[in-house]
Design a protein around this motif. Sequence first.
Motif, PDB file in Angstrom:
ATOM      1  N   LEU A   1       0.834  -1.193   0.000  1.00  0.00           N
ATOM      2  CA  LEU A   1       0.000   0.000   0.000  1.00  0.00           C
ATOM      3  C   LEU A   1       0.880   1.260   0.000  1.00  0.00           C
ATOM      4  O   LEU A   1       0.646   2.203  -0.770  1.00  0.00           O
ATOM      5  CB  LEU A   1      -0.924   0.005   1.217  1.00  0.00           C
ATOM      6  N   ALA A   2       1.883   1.271   0.866  1.00  0.00           N
ATOM      7  CA  ALA A   2       2.773   2.427   0.949  1.00  0.00           C
ATOM      8  C   ALA A   2       3.478   2.697  -0.382  1.00  0.00           C
ATOM      9  O   ALA A   2       3.594   3.838  -0.813  1.00  0.00           O
ATOM     10  CB  ALA A   2       3.787   2.231   2.076  1.00  0.00           C
ATOM     11  N   ARG A   3       3.917   1.617  -1.033  1.00  0.00           N
ATOM     12  CA  ARG A   3       4.548   1.789  -2.363  1.00  0.00           C
ATOM     13  C   ARG A   3       3.550   2.340  -3.379  1.00  0.00           C
ATOM     14  O   ARG A   3       3.877   3.225  -4.161  1.00  0.00           O
ATOM     15  CB  ARG A   3       5.117   0.463  -2.857  1.00  0.00           C
ATOM     16  N   ASP A   4       2.327   1.823  -3.354  1.00  0.00           N
ATOM     17  CA  ASP A   4       1.308   2.264  -4.290  1.00  0.00           C
ATOM     18  C   ASP A   4       0.897   3.719  -4.075  1.00  0.00           C
ATOM     19  O   ASP A   4       0.464   4.388  -5.011  1.00  0.00           O
ATOM     20  CB  ASP A   4       0.058   1.387  -4.184  1.00  0.00           C
ATOM     21  N   LEU A   5       1.045   4.204  -2.851  1.00  0.00           N
ATOM     22  CA  LEU A   5       0.628   5.566  -2.524  1.00  0.00           C
ATOM     23  C   LEU A   5       1.749   6.589  -2.686  1.00  0.00           C
ATOM     24  O   LEU A   5       1.532   7.769  -2.421  1.00  0.00           O
ATOM     25  CB  LEU A   5       0.094   5.618  -1.086  1.00  0.00           C
TER      26      LEU A   5
END
Length: 128
Positions: free
Chosen positions: A123-127
């Motif tokens: 999620l952090a990478r995607d955001l």
Amino acid sequence: LQSEKNTDVFQAVAQVLGKNGSDADYPYFESKKEDFTGFSAITYIHALSWFLDNCMEPETFAKAAAIHEAFIKGENEYVGSVARSSLNDKIIQKVKTRVAQYKDSDPDRSAAFASLAADLDKLARDLQ
């Protein structure tokens, strides 16, 4: 007090829950998220991530991460930046700490936290 919409009251309750609360107190934070808009959301984000120090259930961390995600995707870029930092530096790190904490004493809980950590890293990478 918990039904008040006053920021000072929220901070006082959040401080007490941050020191003495548990997963059972998470609904308080859930119920307050709509009371914080604009820059006041930063107060909410910090209080929620501090409260998580006392939480022991992966579900609570997942719900808190979803709230952070909403702030990151919101209209206020500065608030989003604070939420992103909190997600990366506080929530994900606390989840990874729980993986190690429960490794020997509760392998199932440790595995649940490990799975959540992987999901939150993605999620952090995607955001970004």
